[in-house]
Design a protein around this motif. Structure first.
Motif, PDB file in Angstrom:
ATOM      1  N   LEU A  49       0.942  -1.181  -0.123  1.00 47.42           N
ATOM      2  CA  LEU A  49       0.000  -0.038  -0.025  1.00 47.42           C
ATOM      3  C   LEU A  49       0.806   1.177  -0.018  1.00 47.42           C
ATOM      4  O   LEU A  49       1.972   1.151   1.027  1.00 47.42           O
ATOM      5  CB  LEU A  49      -0.718   0.092   1.407  1.00 47.42           C
ATOM      6  N   ARG A  50       0.790   2.060  -1.036  1.00 51.45           N
ATOM      7  CA  ARG A  50       1.587   3.172  -1.198  1.00 51.45           C
ATOM      8  C   ARG A  50       0.659   4.432  -0.782  1.00 51.45           C
ATOM      9  O   ARG A  50      -0.480   4.531  -0.630  1.00 51.45           O
ATOM     10  CB  ARG A  50       2.063   3.383  -2.557  1.00 51.45           C
ATOM     11  N   VAL A  51       1.683   5.564  -0.284  1.00 51.64           N
ATOM     12  CA  VAL A  51       1.027   6.809   0.069  1.00 51.64           C
ATOM     13  C   VAL A  51      -0.092   7.451  -1.184  1.00 51.64           C
ATOM     14  O   VAL A  51      -1.021   7.862  -0.892  1.00 51.64           O
ATOM     15  CB  VAL A  51       2.096   7.937   0.276  1.00 51.64           C
ATOM     16  N   SER A  52       0.391   7.049  -2.352  1.00 47.83           N
ATOM     17  CA  SER A  52      -0.346   7.302  -3.525  1.00 47.83           C
ATOM     18  C   SER A  52      -1.853   6.871  -3.531  1.00 47.83           C
ATOM     19  O   SER A  52      -2.927   7.408  -3.876  1.00 47.83           O
ATOM     20  CB  SER A  52       0.367   7.077  -4.876  1.00 47.83           C
ATOM     21  N   ASP A  53      -1.879   5.583  -2.893  1.00 53.06           N
ATOM     22  CA  ASP A  53      -3.109   4.642  -2.852  1.00 53.06           C
ATOM     23  C   ASP A  53      -4.031   5.596  -1.632  1.00 53.06           C
ATOM     24  O   ASP A  53      -5.225   5.695  -2.092  1.00 53.06           O
ATOM     25  CB  ASP A  53      -2.878   3.264  -2.459  1.00 53.06           C
ATOM     26  N   LEU A  54      -3.528   5.974  -0.827  1.00 52.76           N
ATOM     27  CA  LEU A  54      -4.269   6.631   0.281  1.00 52.76           C
ATOM     28  C   LEU A  54      -4.531   7.864  -0.288  1.00 52.76           C
ATOM     29  O   LEU A  54      -5.679   8.214   0.112  1.00 52.76           O
ATOM     30  CB  LEU A  54      -3.311   6.722   1.462  1.00 52.76           C
ATOM     31  N   LYS A  55      -3.870   8.596  -1.190  1.00 57.11           N
ATOM     32  CA  LYS A  55      -4.518   9.872  -1.463  1.00 57.11           C
ATOM     33  C   LYS A  55      -5.621   9.777  -2.388  1.00 57.11           C
ATOM     34  O   LYS A  55      -6.426  10.641  -2.463  1.00 57.11           O
ATOM     35  CB  LYS A  55      -3.116  10.477  -2.254  1.00 57.11           C
ATOM     36  N   ARG A  56      -5.506   8.578  -3.240  1.00 56.79           N
ATOM     37  CA  ARG A  56      -6.414   8.485  -4.141  1.00 56.79           C
ATOM     38  C   ARG A  56      -8.104   8.285  -3.403  1.00 56.79           C
ATOM     39  O   ARG A  56      -8.840   8.838  -3.775  1.00 56.79           O
ATOM     40  CB  ARG A  56      -6.186   7.183  -4.991  1.00 56.79           C
ATOM     41  N   SER A  57      -7.784   7.516  -2.307  1.00 57.37           N
ATOM     42  CA  SER A  57      -8.942   7.248  -1.333  1.00 57.37           C
ATOM     43  C   SER A  57      -9.498   8.603  -0.903  1.00 57.37           C
ATOM     44  O   SER A  57     -10.683   8.762  -0.651  1.00 57.37           O
ATOM     45  CB  SER A  57      -8.620   6.255  -0.330  1.00 57.37           C
ATOM     46  N   VAL A  58      -8.713   9.349  -0.437  1.00 51.87           N
ATOM     47  CA  VAL A  58      -8.880  10.408   0.360  1.00 51.87           C
ATOM     48  C   VAL A  58      -9.635  11.500  -0.742  1.00 51.87           C
ATOM     49  O   VAL A  58     -10.591  12.137  -0.254  1.00 51.87           O
ATOM     50  CB  VAL A  58      -7.904  11.377   0.766  1.00 51.87           C
ATOM     51  N   ALA A  59      -8.886  11.494  -2.018  1.00 49.53           N
ATOM     52  CA  ALA A  59      -9.774  12.326  -2.949  1.00 49.53           C
ATOM     53  C   ALA A  59     -11.137  11.847  -3.415  1.00 49.53           C
ATOM     54  O   ALA A  59     -12.076  12.659  -3.613  1.00 49.53           O
ATOM     55  CB  ALA A  59      -8.858  12.296  -4.162  1.00 49.53           C
ATOM     56  N   ALA A  60     -11.287  10.407  -3.514  1.00 50.84           N
ATOM     57  CA  ALA A  60     -12.403  10.056  -3.798  1.00 50.84           C
ATOM     58  C   ALA A  60     -13.467   9.764  -2.697  1.00 50.84           C
ATOM     59  O   ALA A  60     -14.679   9.583  -2.677  1.00 50.84           O
ATOM     60  CB  ALA A  60     -12.397   8.618  -4.401  1.00 50.84           C
ATOM     61  N   ARG A  61     -13.007  10.130  -1.456  1.00 50.29           N
ATOM     62  CA  ARG A  61     -13.649  10.028  -0.092  1.00 50.29           C
ATOM     63  C   ARG A  61     -14.544   8.505  -0.135  1.00 50.29           C
ATOM     64  O   ARG A  61     -15.454   8.612   0.624  1.00 50.29           O
ATOM     65  CB  ARG A  61     -14.920  11.142  -0.200  1.00 50.29           C
ATOM     66  N   ARG A  62     -13.656   7.530  -0.473  1.00 52.47           N
ATOM     67  CA  ARG A  62     -13.980   6.008  -0.244  1.00 52.47           C
ATOM     68  C   ARG A  62     -12.723   5.210  -0.419  1.00 52.47           C
ATOM     69  O   ARG A  62     -11.683   5.894  -0.929  1.00 52.47           O
ATOM     70  CB  ARG A  62     -15.126   5.689  -1.432  1.00 52.47           C
ATOM     71  N   TRP A  63     -12.816   4.259   0.204  1.00 50.80           N
ATOM     72  CA  TRP A  63     -11.900   3.318   0.149  1.00 50.80           C
ATOM     73  C   TRP A  63     -11.390   2.791  -1.434  1.00 50.80           C
ATOM     74  O   TRP A  63     -12.357   2.389  -1.989  1.00 50.80           O
ATOM     75  CB  TRP A  63     -11.889   2.042   0.910  1.00 50.80           C
ATOM     76  N   CYS A  64     -10.450   2.860  -1.924  1.00 48.71           N
ATOM     77  CA  CYS A  64     -10.014   2.669  -3.131  1.00 48.71           C
ATOM     78  C   CYS A  64      -8.947   1.444  -3.003  1.00 48.71           C
ATOM     79  O   CYS A  64      -7.799   1.920  -2.489  1.00 48.71           O
ATOM     80  CB  CYS A  64      -9.400   3.902  -4.024  1.00 48.71           C
ATOM     81  N   GLU A  65      -8.893   0.412  -3.604  1.00 41.67           N
ATOM     82  CA  GLU A  65      -8.109  -0.588  -3.615  1.00 41.67           C
ATOM     83  C   GLU A  65      -6.802  -0.236  -4.285  1.00 41.67           C
ATOM     84  O   GLU A  65      -6.653   0.652  -5.003  1.00 41.67           O
ATOM     85  CB  GLU A  65      -8.671  -1.818  -4.530  1.00 41.67           C
ATOM     86  N   PRO A  66      -5.593  -0.454  -3.711  1.00 44.61           N
ATOM     87  CA  PRO A  66      -4.387  -0.090  -4.366  1.00 44.61           C
ATOM     88  C   PRO A  66      -4.476  -0.380  -5.838  1.00 44.61           C
ATOM     89  O   PRO A  66      -5.080  -1.507  -6.282  1.00 44.61           O
ATOM     90  CB  PRO A  66      -3.489  -1.102  -3.707  1.00 44.61           C
ATOM     91  N   SER A  67      -3.843   0.490  -6.629  1.00 39.05           N
ATOM     92  CA  SER A  67      -3.675   0.468  -8.057  1.00 39.05           C
ATOM     93  C   SER A  67      -3.018  -0.570  -8.788  1.00 39.05           C
ATOM     94  O   SER A  67      -3.210  -1.131  -9.771  1.00 39.05           O
ATOM     95  CB  SER A  67      -3.280   1.448  -8.792  1.00 39.05           C
ATOM     96  N   ARG A  68      -2.285  -1.451  -7.942  1.00 38.30           N
ATOM     97  CA  ARG A  68      -1.468  -2.486  -8.226  1.00 38.30           C
ATOM     98  C   ARG A  68      -1.465  -3.542  -7.024  1.00 38.30           C
ATOM     99  O   ARG A  68      -1.299  -3.235  -5.756  1.00 38.30           O
ATOM    100  CB  ARG A  68      -0.266  -2.259  -8.599  1.00 38.30           C
ATOM    101  N   GLU A  69      -1.429  -4.782  -7.275  1.00 39.32           N
ATOM    102  CA  GLU A  69      -1.474  -5.789  -6.552  1.00 39.32           C
ATOM    103  C   GLU A  69      -0.121  -6.201  -5.991  1.00 39.32           C
ATOM    104  O   GLU A  69       0.038  -7.542  -6.309  1.00 39.32           O
ATOM    105  CB  GLU A  69      -2.436  -6.837  -6.916  1.00 39.32           C
ATOM    106  N   GLU A  70       0.936  -5.574  -5.864  1.00 39.70           N
ATOM    107  CA  GLU A  70       2.313  -6.047  -5.545  1.00 39.70           C
ATOM    108  C   GLU A  70       2.167  -6.750  -3.979  1.00 39.70           C
ATOM    109  O   GLU A  70       1.624  -6.276  -3.216  1.00 39.70           O
ATOM    110  CB  GLU A  70       3.233  -4.917  -5.632  1.00 39.70           C
ATOM    111  N   THR A  71       2.852  -7.609  -4.060  1.00 38.66           N
ATOM    112  CA  THR A  71       3.052  -8.529  -2.901  1.00 38.66           C
ATOM    113  C   THR A  71       4.523  -8.507  -2.465  1.00 38.66           C
ATOM    114  O   THR A  71       5.251  -8.650  -3.363  1.00 38.66           O
ATOM    115  CB  THR A  71       2.315  -9.909  -2.620  1.00 38.66           C
ATOM    116  N   GLY A  72       4.652  -8.626  -1.147  1.00 43.22           N
ATOM    117  CA  GLY A  72       6.095  -8.968  -0.742  1.00 43.22           C
ATOM    118  C   GLY A  72       6.668 -10.040  -0.926  1.00 43.22           C
ATOM    119  O   GLY A  72       6.321 -10.873  -1.387  1.00 43.22           O
TER     120      GLY A  72
END
Length: 114
Positions: free
Chosen positions: A91-114
């Protein structure tokens, strides 16, 4: 203060990271060291501050389970060729920014796993 500034302040407050490290591409788990309940706390604060329903967000998926550091578990993973963060979705900061802008939870744009 802009939503972006408030979000970055929340991330800095919970992680203790320097603001300069909190870039759009910074991974909360890998780059900022956020794990376990710290991640749940951040999502709760974001939800409260920006009126976003975070009740269905599975924080363990992004931050792992809350557990104390165990050197034997670390060694066991190394011996088996596994990583401690295996299966954690980045989960990246940009993913959180997208959720804040949309005012709803948005799944991360990429499903990278560790």
């Amino acid at each position: 203060m802009t939503d972006h500034d408030v979000l970055l302040d929340l991330i800095v407050e919970v992680t203790g990271a320097k603001r300069a490290r909190v870039t759009d591409e910074a991974s909360l788990f890998h780059d900022l060291g956020m794990a376990g309940l710290d991640g749940a706390e951040l999502l709760e604060k974001i939800g409260t501050r920006f009126d976003i329903d975070m009740s269905r967000v599975d924080w363990v998926r992004y931050f792992g389970e809350e557990r104390p550091y165990n050197p034997f578990r670390h060694l066991w993973c190394l011996l088996r060729g596994r990583r401690l963060d295996e299966g954690i979705v980045q989960l990246r900061v940009s993913d959180l920014k997208r959720s804040v802008a949309a005012r709803r939870w948005c799944e991360p744009s990429r499903e990278e796993t560790g």
